[in-house]
Design a protein around this motif. Structure first.
Motif, PDB file in Angstrom:
ATOM      1  N   TYR A 130     111.656  95.716  24.063  1.00 18.46           N
ATOM      2  CA  TYR A 130     112.638  96.910  24.042  1.00 18.46           C
ATOM      3  C   TYR A 130     113.177  96.151  22.674  1.00 18.46           C
ATOM      4  N   ASN A 163     121.205 104.143  23.359  1.00 19.49           N
ATOM      5  CA  ASN A 163     121.667 104.616  24.845  1.00 19.49           C
ATOM      6  C   ASN A 163     120.740 103.438  25.622  1.00 19.49           C
ATOM      7  N   LEU A 164     121.160 102.410  25.771  1.00 25.12           N
ATOM      8  CA  LEU A 164     120.658 101.376  26.680  1.00 25.12           C
ATOM      9  C   LEU A 164     120.936 101.679  28.015  1.00 25.12           C
ATOM     10  N   PRO A 165     119.893 101.140  28.372  1.00 27.03           N
ATOM     11  CA  PRO A 165     118.915 101.614  29.779  1.00 27.03           C
ATOM     12  C   PRO A 165     119.902 100.619  30.616  1.00 27.03           C
ATOM     13  N   TYR A 166     120.170  99.714  30.083  1.00 26.58           N
ATOM     14  CA  TYR A 166     121.300  98.063  30.836  1.00 26.58           C
ATOM     15  C   TYR A 166     122.153  97.501  29.777  1.00 26.58           C
ATOM     16  N   SER A 168     121.918  94.873  28.372  1.00 22.76           N
ATOM     17  CA  SER A 168     121.797  93.851  27.295  1.00 22.76           C
ATOM     18  C   SER A 168     122.406  93.109  26.643  1.00 22.76           C
ATOM     19  N   ASN A 190     126.358 101.931  26.293  1.00 27.33           N
ATOM     20  CA  ASN A 190     126.031 101.224  27.857  1.00 27.33           C
ATOM     21  C   ASN A 190     125.804  99.508  26.221  1.00 27.33           C
ATOM     22  N   ARG A 364     118.848  97.117  40.260  1.00 30.62           N
ATOM     23  CA  ARG A 364     117.696  97.412  39.443  1.00 30.62           C
ATOM     24  C   ARG A 364     116.529  97.234  40.403  1.00 30.62           C
TER      25      ARG A 364
END
Length: 438
Positions: A130, A163-166, A168, A190, A364
């Motif tokens: 990532y 746009n971060l999915p989580y 982090s 995010n 998740r």
């Protein structure tokens, strides 16, 4: 110091210790100093292995590092940055994952970066893919080779929308360190907003960056052509403060943690009080103690800031083995953070781990076959055992368990704790712990 520690438990930890700057800020701010064209200075720096690792990596790249350990002051002069040799980077990095954060600054300074295979505590997947994808979105070219990864930016780095999915922490740090000197505007949605991230943003702003932190986890960065050095005092390590607080609770002790700050620990303090611990916020720090009587079982869910930190979970679980009733702990940040409980069970704790999301909303990891929930039944007396430290926070938890248990435990792999806990042997002795190198 020996890799084995003999710990005789059953004695409450009492006294006072001092906690200095946050590992998760200091090491990242040291990397940020690479971006400047004049020297930077960080104060309240702890003497921990991660600071040594980053210092070594910076020196390999031509940065002059002057570290006054006693004063806790580190000066970083990046004016002669150069490309380091691959083998040297590999040797210095060891198990640290810090080298991945060098990429953005080195691309800006040198036009290329190289990172070896990365290690770190084995508490979850934490893939670097990532990070590499973020760099690609800025325009970097990633070339995976046998000995590591070479990254270049033949057309420069340009602002982007991500746009971060989580939310982090590592991905947010990567983006900040890359975006501040990228051409144009970068928008991150995010984003992680931990206090250590906000302090890193403050440091970058002092260096000349233009960064706004908006509501709903949105960070906007306007790229600038150059940055200069800056000075900043590191915020206190709230993970270490919470670890000593948990040690006071588990052992029935009373510890004044000098330097501890209420602002970054409010979620922890609420949970500490619910479980039955007592604390007092003072000008010089926070005093934590076990007020006597039974501790209360609780339901706990880790989360990104402002939730309950995953790094507070492991030390507190040891205290929960001494609480009356069933405690439920749902880990939502790392998928593999209950491995440390196996040693606790061997010491007499009653802990069952589950794949299901217990005690809260689905997360998740819920459908992915990870043991990420735990039920702790107490109180259970702990007995001494031979333990091998698995990772940084789990290792400190094992140390707390050994201090709580009756008898003398042999704790192996203790050097890992040096990565994030400054002078923990000296602090244990100051609190009356019965410990000796094995």
């Amino acid at each position: 110091m020996s890799g084995i520690l003999n710990v005789t438990g059953g004695t409450p930890l009492t006294g006072e210790i001092t906690v200095r700057g946050a590992k998760n800020f200091v090491s990242k701010a040291m990397v940020a100093a690479l971006l400047g064209n004049t020297p930077s200075e960080l104060r309240n720096v702890p003497q921990i292995k991660d600071v040594d690792v980053v210092s070594g990596l910076l020196r390999l790249h031509g940065v002059d590092v002057d570290y006054d350990v006693d004063a806790g002051v580190i000066r970083l002069d990046p004016r002669n940055v150069e490309t380091a040799h691959v083998a040297d980077i590999d040797a210095h990095a060891g198990s640290s994952r810090i080298p991945i954060l060098f990429c953005g600054p080195l691309l800006h300074r040198l036009g290329e970066a190289f990172i070896p295979d990365l290690g770190g505590c084995r508490i979850g997947d934490r893939p670097i893919d990532y990070h590499l994808e973020i760099l690609r979105q800025f325009g970097a070219v990633v070339d995976k080779r046998a000995q590591g990864i070479r990254i270049t930016a033949p057309r420069g780095l340009h602002g982007t929308k991500i746009n971060l999915p989580y939310p982090s922490v590592g991905a947010t740090e990567q983006l900040l360190l890359t975006a501040v000197r990228a051409e144009g505007v970068t928008e991150l949605r995010n984003a992680a907003t931990e206090p250590e991230i906000i302090d890193l943003i403050a440091f970058l702003q002092r260096m000349g960056a233009i960064i706004s932190v908006d509501t709903d986890r949105v960070i906007r960065i306007e790229g600038v052509a150059e940055l200069h050095g800056a000075r900043q005092t590191a915020l206190t390590d709230r993970i270490e403060a919470g670890s000593w607080a948990s040690a006071a609770l588990a052992t029935g002790g009373d510890i004044l943690v000098r330097g501890a700050s209420q602002a970054g620990m409010m979620t922890f303090l609420n949970t500490f009080r619910r479980v039955g611990g007592a604390f007092e916020v003072l000008d010089e720090g926070i005093r934590f103690w076990h007020p006597g009587g039974e501790l209360n079982a609780t339901v706990l869910e880790t989360d990104v800031h402002p939730g309950f930190m995953t790094d507070w979970q492991q030390p507190l679980v040891v205290a929960l083995t001494q609480a009356t009733g069933l405690s439920i702990v749902h880990e939502t940040v790392y998928e593999n953070r209950f491995g440390f409980t196996e040693a606790l069970r061997g010491m007499g704790a009653t802990i069952q781990v589950y794949r299901e999301c217990l005690g809260g909303a689905p997360c998740r990891f819920g459908q992915r076959n990870f043991y990420h929930s735990a039920v702790v039944s107490g109180p259970t007396p702990l007995r001494a055992a031979d333990i091998e430290v698995p990772d940084l926070r789990g290792g400190f938890s094992h140390l707390i368990a050994a201090l709580t248990a009756e008898g003398t435990s042999r704790v192996g792999g203790i050097d890992i704790i040096n990565r994030g806990y400054e002078n923990f042997m000296g602090k244990l002795e100051a609190l009356g712990a019965q410990v000796s190198p094995g």
